[in-house]
Motif scaffolding. Sequence first.
Motif, PDB file in Angstrom:
ATOM      1  N   TYR A 131       0.828  -1.200   0.000  1.00  0.00           N
ATOM      2  CA  TYR A 131       0.000   0.000   0.000  1.00  0.00           C
ATOM      3  C   TYR A 131       0.870   1.261   0.000  1.00  0.00           C
ATOM      4  O   TYR A 131       1.953   1.292   0.584  1.00  0.00           O
ATOM      5  N   TYR A 147      -3.531  -1.715  -8.270  1.00  0.00           N
ATOM      6  CA  TYR A 147      -4.853  -2.153  -7.813  1.00  0.00           C
ATOM      7  C   TYR A 147      -5.294  -1.260  -6.667  1.00  0.00           C
ATOM      8  O   TYR A 147      -4.491  -0.550  -6.050  1.00  0.00           O
ATOM      9  N   GLN A 148      -6.596  -1.279  -6.363  1.00  0.00           N
ATOM     10  CA  GLN A 148      -7.122  -0.627  -5.174  1.00  0.00           C
ATOM     11  C   GLN A 148      -7.813  -1.682  -4.324  1.00  0.00           C
ATOM     12  O   GLN A 148      -8.188  -2.749  -4.816  1.00  0.00           O
ATOM     13  N   MET A 149      -7.982  -1.398  -3.020  1.00  0.00           N
ATOM     14  CA  MET A 149      -8.481  -2.443  -2.144  1.00  0.00           C
ATOM     15  C   MET A 149      -9.255  -1.870  -0.971  1.00  0.00           C
ATOM     16  O   MET A 149      -8.908  -0.835  -0.409  1.00  0.00           O
ATOM     17  N   ASP A 151     -11.166  -3.065   2.903  1.00  0.00           N
ATOM     18  CA  ASP A 151     -10.899  -3.955   4.023  1.00  0.00           C
ATOM     19  C   ASP A 151     -12.038  -4.947   4.216  1.00  0.00           C
ATOM     20  O   ASP A 151     -13.142  -4.767   3.699  1.00  0.00           O
ATOM     21  N   THR A 222      -7.020  -7.168   4.141  1.00  0.00           N
ATOM     22  CA  THR A 222      -7.573  -6.724   2.871  1.00  0.00           C
ATOM     23  C   THR A 222      -8.726  -7.642   2.473  1.00  0.00           C
ATOM     24  O   THR A 222      -8.746  -8.829   2.810  1.00  0.00           O
ATOM     25  N   LEU A 224      -9.368  -8.955  -0.299  1.00  0.00           N
ATOM     26  CA  LEU A 224      -8.910 -10.044  -1.151  1.00  0.00           C
ATOM     27  C   LEU A 224      -8.308 -11.188  -0.344  1.00  0.00           C
ATOM     28  O   LEU A 224      -8.661 -12.355  -0.540  1.00  0.00           O
ATOM     29  N   PRO A 241     -16.809  -6.332   2.068  1.00  0.00           N
ATOM     30  CA  PRO A 241     -15.751  -5.313   2.016  1.00  0.00           C
ATOM     31  C   PRO A 241     -16.290  -3.930   2.382  1.00  0.00           C
ATOM     32  O   PRO A 241     -17.450  -3.608   2.106  1.00  0.00           O
ATOM     33  N   PHE A 292      -8.382 -10.914  -8.241  1.00  0.00           N
ATOM     34  CA  PHE A 292      -8.738  -9.510  -8.409  1.00  0.00           C
ATOM     35  C   PHE A 292      -9.919  -9.389  -9.365  1.00  0.00           C
ATOM     36  O   PHE A 292     -10.046 -10.160 -10.321  1.00  0.00           O
ATOM     37  N   GLU A 296     -11.436  -3.766  -8.526  1.00  0.00           N
ATOM     38  CA  GLU A 296     -10.162  -3.500  -7.869  1.00  0.00           C
ATOM     39  C   GLU A 296      -9.114  -2.923  -8.820  1.00  0.00           C
ATOM     40  O   GLU A 296      -7.978  -2.687  -8.427  1.00  0.00           O
TER      41      GLU A 296
END
Length: 308
Positions: A131, A147-149, A151, A222, A224, A241, A292, A296
Amino acid sequence: MAPPLGNDVHTFRSVHRHSRRSVLGGLGGLAALGALGAAGCTRVASASDKPGGDLLERLRAQGVVRLGIAGEIPFGYIDKNGHLTGEAPELAKVVFRRLGVGRVQPVPTEFGSLIPGLNSQQFDVVAAGMYVNPERCQQVIFADPDYQMLDSFIVRKGNPLGLHSYKDVVAKKAKFATGTGYAEIEYAVGAGYQQGDILIVPDQVAGLNAVEAGRVDVFAGTALTVRAVVKKSSKAEATAPFAPLVKGKPHVDGGAFAFRSAETALRDAFNVELHKLKTSGELFRILKPFGFTEAEMTDLTAKELCGG
Protein backbone atom coordinates in the motif's frame (compact mmCIF):
# COMPACT_ATOMS: atom_id res chain seq x y z
CA MET A 1 -0.99 -5.52 0.98
CA ALA A 2 -1.56 -3.40 4.05
CA PRO A 3 1.30 -1.07 4.90
CA PRO A 4 3.23 -0.74 8.11
CA LEU A 5 3.11 2.44 10.10
CA GLY A 6 6.07 4.78 10.49
CA ASN A 7 9.36 3.00 9.98
CA ASP A 8 7.87 -0.51 9.70
CA VAL A 9 8.88 -1.54 13.24
CA HIS A 10 6.25 -2.33 15.87
CA THR A 11 6.22 -4.06 19.22
CA PHE A 12 2.91 -5.64 20.21
CA ARG A 13 1.66 -8.76 21.92
CA SER A 14 1.81 -11.62 19.44
CA VAL A 15 0.74 -15.22 19.07
CA HIS A 16 2.97 -18.14 18.13
CA ARG A 17 4.38 -17.57 14.62
CA HIS A 18 3.10 -20.03 12.05
CA SER A 19 5.38 -20.48 9.06
CA ARG A 20 3.78 -18.52 6.24
CA ARG A 21 5.92 -20.33 3.66
CA SER A 22 5.03 -23.79 4.93
CA VAL A 23 1.34 -22.86 4.79
CA LEU A 24 1.67 -21.52 1.26
CA GLY A 25 3.85 -24.08 -0.33
CA GLY A 26 4.37 -27.17 1.78
CA LEU A 27 7.78 -28.67 2.34
CA GLY A 28 8.73 -28.48 -1.32
CA GLY A 29 7.90 -24.79 -1.47
CA LEU A 30 9.78 -24.19 1.76
CA ALA A 31 12.90 -25.86 0.43
CA ALA A 32 12.69 -23.88 -2.78
CA LEU A 33 12.15 -20.69 -0.85
CA GLY A 34 15.26 -21.34 1.19
CA ALA A 35 17.28 -21.86 -1.94
CA LEU A 36 15.88 -18.76 -3.58
CA GLY A 37 16.41 -16.72 -0.47
CA ALA A 38 20.01 -17.84 -0.22
CA ALA A 39 20.54 -16.94 -3.85
CA GLY A 40 19.06 -13.51 -3.28
CA CYS A 41 20.77 -12.50 -0.07
CA THR A 42 23.77 -10.79 -1.70
CA ARG A 43 23.28 -7.04 -1.74
CA VAL A 44 22.84 -5.18 -4.98
CA ALA A 45 25.33 -2.61 -6.21
CA SER A 46 25.45 0.73 -4.45
CA ALA A 47 23.36 3.67 -5.70
CA SER A 48 24.59 6.03 -8.40
CA ASP A 49 25.04 9.80 -8.16
CA LYS A 50 23.49 10.18 -11.63
CA PRO A 51 20.29 12.29 -11.54
CA GLY A 52 17.37 9.87 -11.65
CA GLY A 53 19.70 6.97 -10.92
CA ASP A 54 21.26 4.45 -13.28
CA LEU A 55 19.64 1.32 -11.87
CA LEU A 56 17.60 0.61 -15.01
CA GLU A 57 20.79 0.68 -17.10
CA ARG A 58 22.51 -1.68 -14.67
CA LEU A 59 19.54 -4.05 -14.59
CA ARG A 60 19.52 -4.21 -18.39
CA ALA A 61 23.23 -5.03 -18.35
CA GLN A 62 22.74 -7.71 -15.68
CA GLY A 63 19.60 -9.12 -17.29
CA VAL A 64 17.96 -9.69 -13.90
CA VAL A 65 16.03 -7.65 -11.33
CA ARG A 66 15.75 -8.69 -7.68
CA LEU A 67 12.26 -8.46 -6.23
CA GLY A 68 11.58 -8.07 -2.53
CA ILE A 69 8.55 -10.24 -1.67
CA ALA A 70 6.86 -11.04 1.64
CA GLY A 71 5.40 -14.50 1.00
CA GLU A 72 1.75 -13.45 1.05
CA ILE A 73 -0.92 -14.88 -1.24
CA PRO A 74 -1.96 -13.40 -3.64
CA PHE A 75 0.55 -10.55 -3.70
CA GLY A 76 3.93 -12.26 -4.00
CA TYR A 77 4.94 -15.76 -2.92
CA ILE A 78 6.60 -19.06 -3.81
CA ASP A 79 4.06 -21.70 -4.86
CA LYS A 80 4.07 -25.37 -3.90
CA ASN A 81 6.24 -26.16 -6.93
CA GLY A 82 8.87 -23.64 -5.88
CA HIS A 83 7.94 -21.07 -8.51
CA LEU A 84 7.75 -17.33 -7.92
CA THR A 85 4.24 -16.03 -8.53
CA GLY A 86 1.59 -13.61 -7.26
CA GLU A 87 0.07 -10.47 -8.73
CA ALA A 88 3.16 -8.31 -8.22
CA PRO A 89 5.82 -10.78 -9.49
CA GLU A 90 3.72 -11.68 -12.53
CA LEU A 91 3.25 -8.00 -13.32
CA ALA A 92 6.97 -7.41 -12.74
CA LYS A 93 7.87 -10.13 -15.25
CA VAL A 94 5.84 -8.37 -17.94
CA VAL A 95 6.94 -4.81 -17.18
CA PHE A 96 10.64 -5.57 -16.78
CA ARG A 97 10.66 -7.68 -19.93
CA ARG A 98 9.32 -4.61 -21.74
CA LEU A 99 12.08 -2.56 -20.11
CA GLY A 100 14.75 -4.92 -21.40
CA VAL A 101 15.30 -6.97 -18.24
CA GLY A 102 14.54 -10.58 -19.02
CA ARG A 103 14.62 -12.27 -15.62
CA VAL A 104 13.26 -11.65 -12.12
CA GLN A 105 14.72 -13.14 -8.95
CA PRO A 106 12.84 -13.25 -5.63
CA VAL A 107 14.36 -12.14 -2.35
CA PRO A 108 11.93 -13.32 0.36
CA THR A 109 11.75 -11.28 3.56
CA GLU A 110 9.31 -10.35 6.32
CA PHE A 111 6.77 -7.74 5.33
CA GLY A 112 8.04 -5.24 7.89
CA SER A 113 11.56 -5.61 6.49
CA LEU A 114 10.68 -4.72 2.89
CA ILE A 115 11.43 -1.00 3.06
CA PRO A 116 14.59 -1.39 5.18
CA GLY A 117 15.73 -4.16 2.83
CA LEU A 118 15.11 -2.01 -0.22
CA ASN A 119 16.93 0.98 1.20
CA SER A 120 19.87 -1.16 2.34
CA GLN A 121 20.05 -2.48 -1.26
CA GLN A 122 19.27 -6.11 -0.52
CA PHE A 123 17.01 -6.06 -3.59
CA ASP A 124 16.11 -3.65 -6.39
CA VAL A 125 12.36 -3.14 -6.02
CA VAL A 126 9.54 -4.11 -3.65
CA ALA A 127 7.06 -6.34 -5.50
CA ALA A 128 4.64 -7.22 -2.72
CA GLY A 129 1.41 -5.35 -3.46
CA MET A 130 2.49 -2.72 -0.92
CA TYR A 131 0.00 0.00 0.00
CA VAL A 132 1.00 3.60 -0.68
CA ASN A 133 0.66 5.99 2.28
CA PRO A 134 2.22 9.32 3.32
CA GLU A 135 4.51 7.76 5.97
CA ARG A 136 5.97 5.31 3.51
CA CYS A 137 6.29 7.97 0.81
CA GLN A 138 8.85 9.69 3.03
CA GLN A 139 11.08 6.60 2.80
CA VAL A 140 10.66 5.34 -0.79
CA ILE A 141 9.05 6.34 -4.08
CA PHE A 142 6.16 4.46 -5.65
CA ALA A 143 4.88 3.62 -9.07
CA ASP A 144 1.20 4.39 -9.51
CA PRO A 145 -1.02 1.74 -7.91
CA ASP A 146 -1.79 -1.37 -9.95
CA TYR A 147 -4.85 -2.15 -7.81
CA GLN A 148 -7.12 -0.63 -5.17
CA MET A 149 -8.48 -2.44 -2.14
CA LEU A 150 -11.10 -2.30 0.61
CA ASP A 151 -10.90 -3.96 4.02
CA SER A 152 -12.78 -6.96 5.36
CA PHE A 153 -13.01 -8.89 8.62
CA ILE A 154 -12.65 -12.56 9.48
CA VAL A 155 -15.35 -13.35 12.05
CA ARG A 156 -16.96 -16.49 13.42
CA LYS A 157 -19.74 -18.03 11.34
CA GLY A 158 -22.88 -15.94 11.50
CA ASN A 159 -20.92 -12.88 12.69
CA PRO A 160 -22.41 -13.15 16.21
CA LEU A 161 -21.20 -9.70 17.31
CA GLY A 162 -22.38 -7.97 14.15
CA LEU A 163 -18.98 -6.53 13.24
CA HIS A 164 -18.95 -4.61 9.96
CA SER A 165 -16.64 -1.66 10.68
CA TYR A 166 -13.88 -0.55 13.02
CA LYS A 167 -16.44 1.51 14.93
CA ASP A 168 -18.40 -1.70 15.52
CA VAL A 169 -15.27 -3.35 16.91
CA VAL A 170 -14.83 -0.50 19.38
CA ALA A 171 -18.52 -0.29 20.33
CA LYS A 172 -18.82 -4.07 20.91
CA LYS A 173 -15.50 -4.20 22.79
CA ALA A 174 -14.46 -7.02 20.51
CA LYS A 175 -11.09 -8.73 20.78
CA PHE A 176 -9.30 -7.46 17.70
CA ALA A 177 -6.35 -8.82 15.71
CA THR A 178 -4.56 -7.87 12.54
CA GLY A 179 -1.27 -8.62 10.79
CA THR A 180 2.26 -7.46 11.41
CA GLY A 181 2.63 -3.93 10.09
CA TYR A 182 -0.84 -3.85 8.53
CA ALA A 183 -2.61 -0.55 7.81
CA GLU A 184 -5.55 -1.95 9.73
CA ILE A 185 -3.66 -1.14 12.95
CA GLU A 186 -3.95 2.54 12.16
CA TYR A 187 -7.58 2.27 11.09
CA ALA A 188 -8.58 0.53 14.32
CA VAL A 189 -6.70 3.05 16.47
CA GLY A 190 -8.30 5.88 14.51
CA ALA A 191 -11.71 4.44 15.37
CA GLY A 192 -10.85 4.49 19.07
CA TYR A 193 -9.38 1.03 19.71
CA GLN A 194 -6.50 0.98 22.18
CA GLN A 195 -3.29 0.15 20.33
CA GLY A 196 -1.92 -1.85 23.24
CA ASP A 197 -4.97 -4.14 23.13
CA ILE A 198 -4.48 -5.13 19.48
CA LEU A 199 -3.27 -8.69 18.98
CA ILE A 200 -0.67 -8.72 16.22
CA VAL A 201 -0.27 -11.97 14.29
CA PRO A 202 2.05 -12.78 11.37
CA ASP A 203 -0.54 -12.94 8.59
CA GLN A 204 -4.12 -13.74 7.60
CA VAL A 205 -3.66 -17.49 8.12
CA ALA A 206 -2.66 -16.91 11.75
CA GLY A 207 -5.57 -14.46 11.98
CA LEU A 208 -8.01 -17.12 10.81
CA ASN A 209 -6.58 -19.56 13.34
CA ALA A 210 -7.01 -17.00 16.13
CA VAL A 211 -10.66 -16.40 15.22
CA GLU A 212 -11.43 -20.11 14.87
CA ALA A 213 -9.81 -20.85 18.25
CA GLY A 214 -11.75 -18.04 19.95
CA ARG A 215 -8.63 -16.10 20.94
CA VAL A 216 -10.07 -13.06 19.16
CA ASP A 217 -13.47 -12.03 17.82
CA VAL A 218 -12.23 -10.47 14.62
CA PHE A 219 -9.21 -10.25 12.34
CA ALA A 220 -8.88 -7.34 9.89
CA GLY A 221 -7.13 -7.54 6.53
CA THR A 222 -7.57 -6.72 2.87
CA ALA A 223 -10.82 -7.89 1.31
CA LEU A 224 -8.91 -10.04 -1.15
CA THR A 225 -6.77 -11.95 1.35
CA VAL A 226 -9.63 -12.35 3.80
CA ARG A 227 -12.05 -13.82 1.29
CA ALA A 228 -9.35 -16.18 0.04
CA VAL A 229 -8.31 -17.51 3.45
CA VAL A 230 -11.83 -18.30 4.74
CA LYS A 231 -12.86 -20.37 1.72
CA LYS A 232 -12.17 -23.70 3.38
CA SER A 233 -13.10 -22.70 6.92
CA SER A 234 -16.16 -24.25 8.56
CA LYS A 235 -15.93 -21.95 11.59
CA ALA A 236 -15.28 -18.51 10.13
CA GLU A 237 -16.48 -16.21 7.37
CA ALA A 238 -15.56 -12.92 5.70
CA THR A 239 -17.61 -9.76 6.13
CA ALA A 240 -18.59 -7.60 3.17
CA PRO A 241 -15.75 -5.31 2.02
CA PHE A 242 -15.84 -1.78 3.39
CA ALA A 243 -13.80 1.42 3.23
CA PRO A 244 -12.16 2.37 6.55
CA LEU A 245 -12.55 5.94 7.74
CA VAL A 246 -9.50 8.21 7.71
CA LYS A 247 -10.08 11.65 9.21
CA GLY A 248 -13.78 10.93 9.04
CA LYS A 249 -13.84 10.09 5.32
CA PRO A 250 -13.99 6.69 3.56
CA HIS A 251 -10.53 5.72 2.38
CA VAL A 252 -9.57 3.38 -0.47
CA ASP A 253 -6.05 1.95 -0.44
CA GLY A 254 -3.88 1.32 -3.47
CA GLY A 255 -1.01 -1.14 -3.82
CA ALA A 256 2.10 -0.42 -5.87
CA PHE A 257 5.76 -1.20 -6.53
CA ALA A 258 8.28 0.66 -4.37
CA PHE A 259 11.70 1.97 -5.43
CA ARG A 260 14.60 3.68 -3.68
CA SER A 261 14.09 7.44 -3.61
CA ALA A 262 16.99 8.19 -5.96
CA GLU A 263 15.77 5.81 -8.66
CA THR A 264 13.22 8.08 -10.31
CA ALA A 265 14.28 7.05 -13.82
CA LEU A 266 13.40 3.42 -13.15
CA ARG A 267 10.13 4.37 -11.43
CA ASP A 268 9.14 6.63 -14.33
CA ALA A 269 9.96 3.98 -16.93
CA PHE A 270 7.98 1.42 -14.92
CA ASN A 271 5.00 3.80 -14.82
CA VAL A 272 5.03 4.25 -18.59
CA GLU A 273 4.70 0.50 -19.15
CA LEU A 274 2.18 0.10 -16.32
CA HIS A 275 -0.15 2.68 -17.86
CA LYS A 276 0.10 0.98 -21.25
CA LEU A 277 -1.03 -2.26 -19.59
CA LYS A 278 -3.92 -0.46 -17.89
CA THR A 279 -5.08 1.11 -21.16
CA SER A 280 -4.92 -2.18 -23.09
CA GLY A 281 -6.67 -4.21 -20.40
CA GLU A 282 -3.64 -6.48 -20.04
CA LEU A 283 -3.17 -5.47 -16.40
CA PHE A 284 -6.53 -6.92 -15.43
CA ARG A 285 -5.76 -10.12 -17.33
CA ILE A 286 -2.52 -10.47 -15.34
CA LEU A 287 -4.17 -9.85 -11.96
CA LYS A 288 -7.47 -11.71 -12.50
CA PRO A 289 -6.08 -15.24 -11.83
CA PHE A 290 -5.13 -14.05 -8.32
CA GLY A 291 -8.69 -13.16 -7.38
CA PHE A 292 -8.74 -9.51 -8.41
CA THR A 293 -11.92 -8.15 -9.93
CA GLU A 294 -12.59 -5.21 -12.22
CA ALA A 295 -13.75 -3.28 -9.14
CA GLU A 296 -10.16 -3.50 -7.87
CA MET A 297 -8.65 -1.92 -10.97
CA THR A 298 -7.80 1.73 -10.34
CA ASP A 299 -6.81 5.11 -11.71
CA LEU A 300 -5.43 6.23 -8.34
CA THR A 301 -1.98 7.80 -8.49
CA ALA A 302 0.92 7.57 -6.06
CA LYS A 303 0.83 11.35 -5.75
CA GLU A 304 -2.77 11.23 -4.48
CA LEU A 305 -2.04 8.53 -1.93
CA CYS A 306 1.18 10.17 -0.80
CA GLY A 307 -0.85 13.27 0.02
CA GLY A 308 0.72 15.39 -2.71
